[in-house]
Scaffold this motif. Structure first.
Motif, PDB file in Angstrom:
ATOM      1  N   MET A 185       0.849  -1.213   0.012  1.00 48.90           N
ATOM      2  CA  MET A 185      -0.161   0.061   0.109  1.00 48.90           C
ATOM      3  C   MET A 185       1.154   1.299  -0.114  1.00 48.90           C
ATOM      4  O   MET A 185       0.466   2.407  -0.709  1.00 48.90           O
ATOM      5  N   SER A 186       2.054   1.227   0.712  1.00 53.03           N
ATOM      6  CA  SER A 186       2.815   2.559   0.762  1.00 53.03           C
ATOM      7  C   SER A 186       3.538   2.642  -0.603  1.00 53.03           C
ATOM      8  O   SER A 186       3.657   3.871  -1.075  1.00 53.03           O
ATOM      9  N   ILE A 187       3.731   1.606  -1.406  1.00 54.39           N
ATOM     10  CA  ILE A 187       4.421   2.020  -2.714  1.00 54.39           C
ATOM     11  C   ILE A 187       3.404   2.549  -3.630  1.00 54.39           C
ATOM     12  O   ILE A 187       3.450   3.436  -4.326  1.00 54.39           O
ATOM     13  N   VAL A 188       1.886   2.123  -3.463  1.00 50.38           N
ATOM     14  CA  VAL A 188       0.785   3.045  -4.190  1.00 50.38           C
ATOM     15  C   VAL A 188       0.833   4.437  -3.733  1.00 50.38           C
ATOM     16  O   VAL A 188       0.581   5.253  -4.387  1.00 50.38           O
ATOM     17  N   PHE A 189       0.937   4.565  -2.542  1.00 45.02           N
ATOM     18  CA  PHE A 189       1.147   5.990  -1.716  1.00 45.02           C
ATOM     19  C   PHE A 189       1.851   6.868  -2.522  1.00 45.02           C
ATOM     20  O   PHE A 189       1.994   7.905  -2.708  1.00 45.02           O
ATOM     21  N   LEU A 190       3.062   6.190  -2.761  1.00 41.11           N
ATOM     22  CA  LEU A 190       4.259   6.935  -3.280  1.00 41.11           C
ATOM     23  C   LEU A 190       4.107   7.586  -4.529  1.00 41.11           C
ATOM     24  O   LEU A 190       4.523   8.691  -4.934  1.00 41.11           O
ATOM     25  N   PHE A 191       3.184   6.658  -5.404  1.00 43.36           N
ATOM     26  CA  PHE A 191       2.761   7.159  -6.809  1.00 43.36           C
ATOM     27  C   PHE A 191       1.498   7.924  -6.916  1.00 43.36           C
ATOM     28  O   PHE A 191       1.217   8.305  -7.902  1.00 43.36           O
ATOM     29  N   GLY A 192       0.964   8.091  -5.753  1.00 46.11           N
ATOM     30  CA  GLY A 192      -0.246   8.786  -5.782  1.00 46.11           C
ATOM     31  C   GLY A 192      -0.141  10.292  -5.778  1.00 46.11           C
ATOM     32  O   GLY A 192       0.964  10.799  -5.938  1.00 46.11           O
ATOM     33  N   PRO A 193      -1.191  11.052  -5.872  1.00 43.56           N
ATOM     34  CA  PRO A 193      -1.054  12.588  -5.735  1.00 43.56           C
ATOM     35  C   PRO A 193      -0.241  13.138  -4.482  1.00 43.56           C
ATOM     36  O   PRO A 193      -0.256  12.549  -3.370  1.00 43.56           O
ATOM     37  N   ARG A 194       0.343  14.459  -4.742  1.00 43.46           N
ATOM     38  CA  ARG A 194       0.838  15.033  -3.517  1.00 43.46           C
ATOM     39  C   ARG A 194      -0.167  15.678  -2.679  1.00 43.46           C
ATOM     40  O   ARG A 194      -1.524  15.967  -3.093  1.00 43.46           O
ATOM     41  N   PRO A 195       0.171  15.812  -1.610  1.00 46.44           N
ATOM     42  CA  PRO A 195      -0.739  16.571  -0.394  1.00 46.44           C
ATOM     43  C   PRO A 195      -1.165  17.971  -0.789  1.00 46.44           C
ATOM     44  O   PRO A 195      -0.154  18.624  -1.602  1.00 46.44           O
ATOM     45  N   PRO A 196      -2.243  18.388  -0.481  1.00 46.39           N
ATOM     46  CA  PRO A 196      -2.705  19.945  -0.995  1.00 46.39           C
ATOM     47  C   PRO A 196      -1.617  21.040  -0.411  1.00 46.39           C
ATOM     48  O   PRO A 196      -1.423  21.892  -0.841  1.00 46.39           O
ATOM     49  N   GLN A 197      -1.119  20.673   0.691  1.00 49.07           N
ATOM     50  CA  GLN A 197       0.110  21.446   1.498  1.00 49.07           C
ATOM     51  C   GLN A 197       1.387  21.020   1.457  1.00 49.07           C
ATOM     52  O   GLN A 197       2.143  21.014   2.265  1.00 49.07           O
ATOM     53  N   PHE A 198       1.707  20.358   0.364  1.00 53.03           N
ATOM     54  CA  PHE A 198       3.018  19.554   0.427  1.00 53.03           C
ATOM     55  C   PHE A 198       4.137  20.764   0.274  1.00 53.03           C
ATOM     56  O   PHE A 198       4.162  21.511  -0.254  1.00 53.03           O
ATOM     57  N   SER A 199       4.900  20.451   1.249  1.00 50.42           N
ATOM     58  CA  SER A 199       5.951  21.798   1.573  1.00 50.42           C
ATOM     59  C   SER A 199       7.407  21.290   2.002  1.00 50.42           C
ATOM     60  O   SER A 199       8.066  21.968   2.561  1.00 50.42           O
ATOM     61  N   THR A 200       7.706  20.220   1.467  1.00 51.72           N
ATOM     62  CA  THR A 200       9.072  19.493   1.950  1.00 51.72           C
ATOM     63  C   THR A 200      10.084  20.509   1.394  1.00 51.72           C
ATOM     64  O   THR A 200      10.125  20.917   0.021  1.00 51.72           O
ATOM     65  N   ALA A 201      10.874  20.998   2.240  1.00 48.30           N
ATOM     66  CA  ALA A 201      12.137  22.172   1.715  1.00 48.30           C
ATOM     67  C   ALA A 201      12.862  21.549   0.607  1.00 48.30           C
ATOM     68  O   ALA A 201      13.328  20.722   0.340  1.00 48.30           O
ATOM     69  N   LYS A 202      12.732  22.417  -0.386  1.00 49.77           N
ATOM     70  CA  LYS A 202      13.391  22.101  -1.809  1.00 49.77           C
ATOM     71  C   LYS A 202      14.778  22.914  -2.022  1.00 49.77           C
ATOM     72  O   LYS A 202      15.534  22.534  -2.748  1.00 49.77           O
ATOM     73  N   ASN A 203      15.076  24.253  -1.273  1.00 47.10           N
ATOM     74  CA  ASN A 203      16.126  25.057  -1.410  1.00 47.10           C
ATOM     75  C   ASN A 203      16.722  25.109  -0.253  1.00 47.10           C
ATOM     76  O   ASN A 203      16.064  25.390   0.846  1.00 47.10           O
ATOM     77  N   SER A 204      17.920  25.937  -0.333  1.00 44.53           N
ATOM     78  CA  SER A 204      18.571  26.276   0.954  1.00 44.53           C
ATOM     79  C   SER A 204      17.896  27.252   1.873  1.00 44.53           C
ATOM     80  O   SER A 204      17.853  27.276   3.062  1.00 44.53           O
TER      81      SER A 204
END
Length: 435
Positions: A185-204
């Protein structure tokens, strides 16, 4: 604040989280109802077996929780789940092969614990990213319900499988089924849509800002109040759940002499009560206590201690019906503090630090479970009685009740000034805006 649309995929996320929590709960508790059999076959005392099988698992759950809280803010929940469930699955499958000695069993339990820890640390992140504020208390309750359901299944199934197979290694390996389902189920989760407030830091710059807010967060007194609430609850949960099955099953004068099957049944029902308490904690805190999370934490600690300690009373432990009632009530109120604090974190702290705040809170707090198992096992080993172990739990409940009174919303996270009476309570209302 602009409206945020939350996709229907969040219910799949919830289902994945629930199955992972169930699998983790089963793996955690499976040895507990069989400590008598393990003690006899391995030639060790009850205290030594409990400390080795439960203590090793819980210690590495705690370490994994701290690491997982940091990792999940960097790589996201799906990847964290995949790695964690892979370790949990491998550790469980290794038990029939290397679990013939206590040292091999400890190694397998360590691998399981390393996988289970990060799963515990993700709930605040999932609630903050995927769910409305009005849903977050219920979400954190469902996670607690899942762990409790897994524990209930483990309490009942492990003795039954041992009876059918006469092999405790098989009885401890069957939780791999749930781990495998959650992994897929987690593998399916990985390829699903992003959360509406996805905010993993991407730059410094984003990482620096996230680090600044995180450092501000951990300096707040309320951070430590929440952490110690979970620490004391972990102490109570593990110190009671891991030792009480033996207390109920082992023959007098050490235990109550009800047998492993009855112990599994009683503890399973207690965990179902825990599940109900976890699930209803968000609703009761919001509707009946008007969002007063500190009241929910303190009162539930106090009632847990009263009913947990009552099993030492002769009129209680000699009456099967009354014993079961007290265990059920202890389990129900034990289910409140953890999801209440997790909901506090997901509602009060900025979303981009909830993974770290929640992970460190959960990870460090699980060391309370290590202390609970260690002190309880040591007391059992030294006195050959369960009395002192139960009294330790009652004292920790009292300390937890006092500590919980400090769970207040910090002013620095409130955008709009509010009356002191409102600032002192957790804001679960969906209209609350946070920086």
């Amino acid at each position: 604040m602009s409206a945020v649309k939350y996709p229907g995929f969040r219910w799949y996320v919830m289902s994945t989280m629930l199955i992972a929590a169930v699998a983790q709960g089963i793996a955690l508790i499976s040895p507990a109802p069989l400590v008598g059999e393990l003690s006899a076959q391995l030639g060790l005392s009850l205290g030594q077996v409990t400390g080795a099988t439960m203590g090793a698992f819980i210690f590495f759950v705690a370490a994994g929780g701290v690491v997982g809280g940091i990792v999940v803010d960097r790589i996201g929940v799906p990847k964290t789940y995949i790695g964690s469930l892979f370790l949990l699955l491998v550790g469980t499958l290794l038990i029939p092969f290397i679990g013939k000695t206590i040292f091999g069993l400890i190694i397998a339990r360590i691998i399981q614990g390393c996988g289970a820890g990060p799963i515990m640390s993700t709930i605040s992140k999932i609630a903050a990213e995927w769910f409305k504020k009005s849903e977050r208390g219920i979400m954190t309750g469902i996670q607690g319900m899942g762990v409790s359901l897994g524990v209930a299944i483990g309490f009942g199934a492990s003795p039954a499988i041992y009876t059918a197979t006469s092999s405790w290694r098989v009885a401890l390996a069957w939780p791999a089924i749930g781990c495998a389902i959650a992994f897929v189920m987690s593998i399916v989760f990985l390829f699903g849509p992003r959360p509406p407030q996805f905010s993993t830091a991407k730059n410094s710059a984003e990482k620096q800002e996230s680090d600044r807010v995180f450092k501000q967060s951990v300096r707040l007194p309320v951070f430590w109040i929440g952490l110690f609430s979970c620490f004391f609850l972990s102490w109570v949960m593990q110190g009671y759940n891991d030792l009480t099955p033996g207390h109920i099953s082992v023959a007098p004068p050490v235990g109550l002499g009800y047998g492993a099957a009855m112990a599994g049944k009683y503890m399973g029902l207690m965990q179902l009560a825990f599940m109900l308490g976890s699930f209803s904690s968000g609703f009761i805190t919001l509707k009946l206590l008007k969002g007063k999370s500190r009241s929910a934490v303190s009162v539930s600690f106090l009632l847990t201690g009263i009913f947990a300690c009552s099993v030492l009373l002769t009129p209680v432990h000699t009456n099967p019906g009354l014993l079961l009632l007290c265990l059920i009530l202890a389990g129900f109120f034990m289910g409140f503090p953890m999801p209440t604090v997790q909901a506090f974190i997901s509602n009060v702290y900025p979303e981009h630090v909830t993974g770290r705040v929640g992970g460190i809170t959960m990870g460090l707090s699980i060391f309370g479970g290590v202390v609970g198992v260690a002190t309880g096992s040591l007391a059992l080993h030294m006195t050959e009685r369960y009395t002192l172990s139960v009294l330790f739990v009652a004292v920790v409940c009292l300390v937890g009740a006092i500590n919980g009174l400090g769970l207040k919303v910090p002013e620095c996270f409130a955008v709009h000034p509010q009356p002191q009476a409102q600032r002192d309570e957790v804001l679960i209302d969906p209209e609350v805006e946070l920086n």
